[in-house]
Write a protein that holds these residues in place. Structure first.
Motif, mmCIF file in Angstrom:
data_model
loop_
_atom_site.group_PDB
_atom_site.id
_atom_site.type_symbol
_atom_site.label_atom_id
_atom_site.label_comp_id
_atom_site.label_asym_id
_atom_site.label_seq_id
_atom_site.Cartn_x
_atom_site.Cartn_y
_atom_site.Cartn_z
ATOM 1 N N GLU A 9 0.737 -1.161 -0.192
ATOM 2 C CA GLU A 9 0.020 -0.122 0.114
ATOM 3 C C GLU A 9 0.889 1.159 0.207
ATOM 4 N N GLN A 10 0.638 2.037 -1.110
ATOM 5 C CA GLN A 10 1.522 3.391 -1.180
ATOM 6 C C GLN A 10 1.466 4.131 -0.032
ATOM 7 N N PHE A 11 2.458 4.781 0.508
ATOM 8 C CA PHE A 11 2.462 5.680 1.649
ATOM 9 C C PHE A 11 2.323 4.952 3.233
ATOM 10 N N THR A 12 2.190 3.540 2.996
ATOM 11 C CA THR A 12 2.010 2.761 4.321
ATOM 12 C C THR A 12 3.512 1.889 4.350
ATOM 13 N N ASP A 13 3.372 1.413 3.096
ATOM 14 C CA ASP A 13 4.637 0.413 3.014
ATOM 15 C C ASP A 13 6.051 1.158 2.474
ATOM 16 N N CYS A 14 7.114 0.638 2.592
ATOM 17 C CA CYS A 14 8.255 0.968 2.115
ATOM 18 C C CYS A 14 8.462 0.907 0.714
ATOM 19 N N GLU A 15 8.525 2.115 -0.180
ATOM 20 C CA GLU A 15 8.587 1.812 -1.575
ATOM 21 C C GLU A 15 9.805 1.039 -2.122
ATOM 22 N N ALA A 16 10.879 0.949 -1.107
ATOM 23 C CA ALA A 16 11.987 0.148 -1.364
ATOM 24 C C ALA A 16 11.872 -1.316 -1.581
ATOM 25 N N ASN A 17 10.772 -1.633 -0.786
ATOM 26 C CA ASN A 17 10.424 -2.944 -0.835
ATOM 27 C C ASN A 17 9.277 -3.563 -1.867
ATOM 28 N N LEU A 18 9.003 -2.746 -2.588
ATOM 29 C CA LEU A 18 8.082 -2.927 -3.639
ATOM 30 C C LEU A 18 8.263 -4.215 -4.566
ATOM 31 N N LYS A 19 9.564 -4.432 -5.138
ATOM 32 C CA LYS A 19 9.916 -5.583 -5.775
ATOM 33 C C LYS A 19 9.796 -6.744 -5.116
ATOM 34 N N LYS A 20 10.205 -6.683 -3.708
ATOM 35 C CA LYS A 20 9.986 -7.832 -2.882
ATOM 36 C C LYS A 20 8.721 -8.368 -2.522
ATOM 37 N N LEU A 21 7.838 -7.535 -2.339
ATOM 38 C CA LEU A 21 6.329 -7.351 -2.134
ATOM 39 C C LEU A 21 5.733 -7.969 -3.195
ATOM 40 N N ASP A 22 5.948 -7.497 -4.397
ATOM 41 C CA ASP A 22 5.340 -7.909 -5.639
ATOM 42 C C ASP A 22 5.517 -9.388 -5.914
ATOM 43 N N GLY A 23 6.901 -9.745 -5.532
ATOM 44 C CA GLY A 23 7.246 -11.011 -5.851
ATOM 45 C C GLY A 23 6.573 -12.039 -4.845
ATOM 46 N N CYS A 24 6.675 -11.638 -3.769
ATOM 47 C CA CYS A 24 6.023 -12.225 -2.622
ATOM 48 C C CYS A 24 4.250 -12.632 -2.788
ATOM 49 N N SER A 25 3.793 -11.346 -3.283
ATOM 50 C CA SER A 25 2.161 -11.638 -3.795
ATOM 51 C C SER A 25 2.129 -12.819 -4.810
ATOM 52 N N ARG A 26 3.127 -12.682 -5.745
ATOM 53 C CA ARG A 26 2.913 -13.722 -7.032
ATOM 54 C C ARG A 26 3.170 -15.127 -6.438
ATOM 55 N N GLU A 27 4.181 -15.151 -5.352
ATOM 56 C CA GLU A 27 4.618 -16.632 -4.567
ATOM 57 C C GLU A 27 3.265 -17.208 -4.089
ATOM 58 N N TRP A 28 2.494 -16.410 -3.257
ATOM 59 C CA TRP A 28 1.201 -16.536 -2.479
ATOM 60 C C TRP A 28 0.205 -17.075 -3.463
ATOM 61 N N GLU A 29 0.079 -16.389 -4.636
ATOM 62 C CA GLU A 29 -0.772 -16.490 -5.687
ATOM 63 C C GLU A 29 -0.776 -18.061 -6.188
ATOM 64 N N HIS A 30 0.522 -18.406 -6.459
ATOM 65 C CA HIS A 30 1.003 -19.591 -7.220
ATOM 66 C C HIS A 30 0.818 -20.728 -5.898
ATOM 67 N N ARG A 31 1.469 -20.513 -4.669
ATOM 68 C CA ARG A 31 1.276 -21.598 -3.671
ATOM 69 C C ARG A 31 -0.317 -21.659 -3.361
ATOM 70 N N ILE A 32 -1.172 -20.714 -3.033
ATOM 71 C CA ILE A 32 -2.570 -20.764 -2.907
ATOM 72 C C ILE A 32 -3.339 -21.742 -4.187
ATOM 73 N N ASN A 33 -3.198 -21.225 -5.330
ATOM 74 C CA ASN A 33 -3.961 -21.905 -6.634
ATOM 75 C C ASN A 33 -3.168 -23.397 -6.712
ATOM 76 N N THR A 34 -2.027 -23.337 -6.657
ATOM 77 C CA THR A 34 -1.365 -24.956 -6.769
ATOM 78 C C THR A 34 -2.474 -25.846 -5.707
ATOM 79 N N ASN A 35 -2.299 -25.351 -4.664
ATOM 80 C CA ASN A 35 -2.909 -26.037 -3.479
ATOM 81 C C ASN A 35 -4.413 -26.228 -3.779
ATOM 82 N N LEU A 36 -5.245 -25.081 -4.109
ATOM 83 C CA LEU A 36 -6.527 -25.445 -4.532
ATOM 84 C C LEU A 36 -6.932 -26.619 -5.451
ATOM 85 N N HIS A 37 -5.804 -26.522 -6.613
ATOM 86 C CA HIS A 37 -6.169 -27.454 -7.728
ATOM 87 C C HIS A 37 -5.611 -28.823 -7.339
#
Length: 135
Positions: free
Chosen positions: A101-129
């Motif tokens: 969330e802009q202004f709440t989270d550190c912008e320097a961590n944007l890439k890391k958080l973006d990657g993390c969101s995609r890992e969770w997307e993959h982790r959950i979808n893989t598990n659901l299927h």
């Protein structure tokens, strides 16, 4: 300051584990994001999410969930938000987990958080299927 951050992390982990234990969950994965934490019990398909400022984690049951996907909001070149949307079979969004969330989270961590969101997307979808194909 470093110690207090570590102590806060430990307290948060204790709160998460307390909630998990009360609900008979075993956390198989925990991720600390900027000011937030997400965890889950892969076998019981339960997700826990909380802000570091809040000691009561939200329990999200993934049983009625059919998929999850990452939504990235931008304003010009700036990313304003990255959220993980959790949708049911009718494509209704049941939960929205903010990874950035802009202004709440550190912008320097944007890439890391973006990657993390995609890992969770993959982790959950893989598990659901996996569960769908075995029933």
């Amino acid at each position: 300051a470093y110690l207090s951050k570590r102590k806060r992390k430990a307290a948060l982990l204790a709160a998460l584990e307390g909630t998990a234990n009360k609900n008979g969950l075993a956390l198989s994965h925990v991720d600390f994001l900027d000011g937030k934490v997400i965890a889950w019990d892969q076998f019981k398909k339960m997700l826990l999410f909380t802000y570091i400022t809040n000691d009561r984690p939200t329990l999200i049951d993934l049983s009625p969930v059919s998929r999850c996907y990452v939504v990235r909001k931008t304003n010009g070149k700036n990313t304003t938000a990255i959220t993980l949307q959790i949708a049911d079979v009718n494509n209704r969004v049941r939960h929205s987990i903010p990874f950035y969330e802009q202004f709440t989270d550190c912008e320097a961590n944007l890439k890391k958080l973006d990657g993390c969101s995609r890992e969770w997307e993959h982790r959950i979808n893989t598990n659901l299927h996996q569960v769908e194909s075995s029933s």
